[in-house]
Write a protein that holds these residues in place. Structure first.
Motif, PDB file in Angstrom:
ATOM      1  N   LEU A 125       0.810  -1.215   0.000  1.00  0.00           N
ATOM      2  CA  LEU A 125       0.000   0.000   0.000  1.00  0.00           C
ATOM      3  C   LEU A 125       0.847   1.270   0.000  1.00  0.00           C
ATOM      4  N   ALA A 126       1.981   1.264   0.698  1.00  0.00           N
ATOM      5  CA  ALA A 126       2.777   2.484   0.888  1.00  0.00           C
ATOM      6  C   ALA A 126       3.119   3.213  -0.410  1.00  0.00           C
ATOM      7  N   PRO A 127       3.582   2.532  -1.471  1.00  0.00           N
ATOM      8  CA  PRO A 127       3.905   3.272  -2.696  1.00  0.00           C
ATOM      9  C   PRO A 127       2.694   3.976  -3.322  1.00  0.00           C
ATOM     10  N   ILE A 128       1.528   3.373  -3.191  1.00  0.00           N
ATOM     11  CA  ILE A 128       0.310   3.996  -3.717  1.00  0.00           C
ATOM     12  C   ILE A 128       0.013   5.268  -2.933  1.00  0.00           C
ATOM     13  N   GLU A 180       1.816   8.910   6.773  1.00  0.00           N
ATOM     14  CA  GLU A 180       2.271   8.104   7.907  1.00  0.00           C
ATOM     15  C   GLU A 180       1.819   6.665   7.667  1.00  0.00           C
ATOM     16  N   VAL A 181       2.785   5.776   7.448  1.00  0.00           N
ATOM     17  CA  VAL A 181       2.461   4.373   7.193  1.00  0.00           C
ATOM     18  C   VAL A 181       3.050   3.526   8.314  1.00  0.00           C
ATOM     19  N   GLU A 182       2.176   2.790   8.999  1.00  0.00           N
ATOM     20  CA  GLU A 182       2.607   1.891  10.067  1.00  0.00           C
ATOM     21  C   GLU A 182       3.524   0.809   9.473  1.00  0.00           C
ATOM     22  N   THR A 242      -3.272  14.880   6.721  1.00  0.00           N
ATOM     23  CA  THR A 242      -2.486  13.669   6.956  1.00  0.00           C
ATOM     24  C   THR A 242      -3.162  12.479   6.297  1.00  0.00           C
ATOM     25  N   LEU A 243      -2.362  11.646   5.661  1.00  0.00           N
ATOM     26  CA  LEU A 243      -2.794  10.384   5.082  1.00  0.00           C
ATOM     27  C   LEU A 243      -2.102   9.300   5.894  1.00  0.00           C
ATOM     28  N   GLY A 248      -6.636   0.211   7.814  1.00  0.00           N
ATOM     29  CA  GLY A 248      -7.317   1.491   7.736  1.00  0.00           C
ATOM     30  C   GLY A 248      -6.444   2.505   7.026  1.00  0.00           C
ATOM     31  N   ILE A 249      -7.060   3.306   6.182  1.00  0.00           N
ATOM     32  CA  ILE A 249      -6.384   4.418   5.516  1.00  0.00           C
ATOM     33  C   ILE A 249      -7.199   5.654   5.853  1.00  0.00           C
ATOM     34  N   SER A 250      -6.640   6.525   6.689  1.00  0.00           N
ATOM     35  CA  SER A 250      -7.372   7.716   7.133  1.00  0.00           C
ATOM     36  C   SER A 250      -6.837   8.971   6.479  1.00  0.00           C
ATOM     37  N   VAL A 251      -7.751   9.827   6.072  1.00  0.00           N
ATOM     38  CA  VAL A 251      -7.426  11.186   5.637  1.00  0.00           C
ATOM     39  C   VAL A 251      -7.926  12.090   6.745  1.00  0.00           C
TER      40      VAL A 251
END
Length: 168
Positions: free
Chosen positions: A27-30, A50-52, A87-88, A98-101
């Protein structure tokens, strides 16, 4: 312009999952690419990503999920004052990601949140802000085709958190 966007939405519904190219991928590169594409030349505002660590790969259509995120990020920018952070954030919770905006924009009332995913619906306070009212409806459809869901938490004057939930 509205009719083009409307026909795209109808086309997505008519073609269903056939319109998607699902591949297991990180997911991170997207997220990084979508955030970079939100930058307007000459504007200081940036999307903080911010990617866990350790997120699992997900079964995604890279183009479609990027479109859904771009719609949500676009709204976060449109309804926030210049220079206000957006923040993404991606994180894992049990068997889903979860992907939060997260924005600190004008926020929405409970009634507005309840209508947010209706095609062509726009809040009264959005009358001066460009848009067709299709972005969130289309984003919800895209997420549903990924077997996911969207939730929104917002309050007037406090901003919004829009979270896409996707299965691992």
């Amino acid at each position: 312009m509205t009719s083009t966007a409307g026909s795209r939405t109808r086309g997505l519904v008519a073609r269903g999952a056939q319109a998607f190219a699902f591949v297991r991928q990180p997911l991170a590169p997207i997220l990084e690419r979508v955030a970079a594409e939100q930058v307007t030349p000459g504007e200081a505002r940036r999307v903080q990503v911010e990617v866990e660590p350790g997120l699992p790969e997900l079964r995604l259509d890279r183009v479609k999920i990027a479109q859904a995120l771009a719609n949500i990020l676009g709204n976060a920018h449109k309804f926030s004052a210049p220079g206000t952070p957006v923040t993404l954030r991606a994180f894992c919770e049990k068997d889903r990601v979860g992907i939060s905006v997260i924005d600190r924009g004008i926020g929405m009332s409970a009634d507005e949140v309840g209508r947010l995913f209706e095609p062509f619906w726009r809040a009264d306070k959005a009358s001066e802000i460009p848009g067709s009212g299709l972005g969130m409806a289309l984003s919800k459809e895209i997420v549903q085709f990924h077997d996911g869901s969207i939730e929104v938490h917002s309050a007037p004057g406090e901003g919004s958190v829009v979270t896409i939930w996707l299965p691992c």
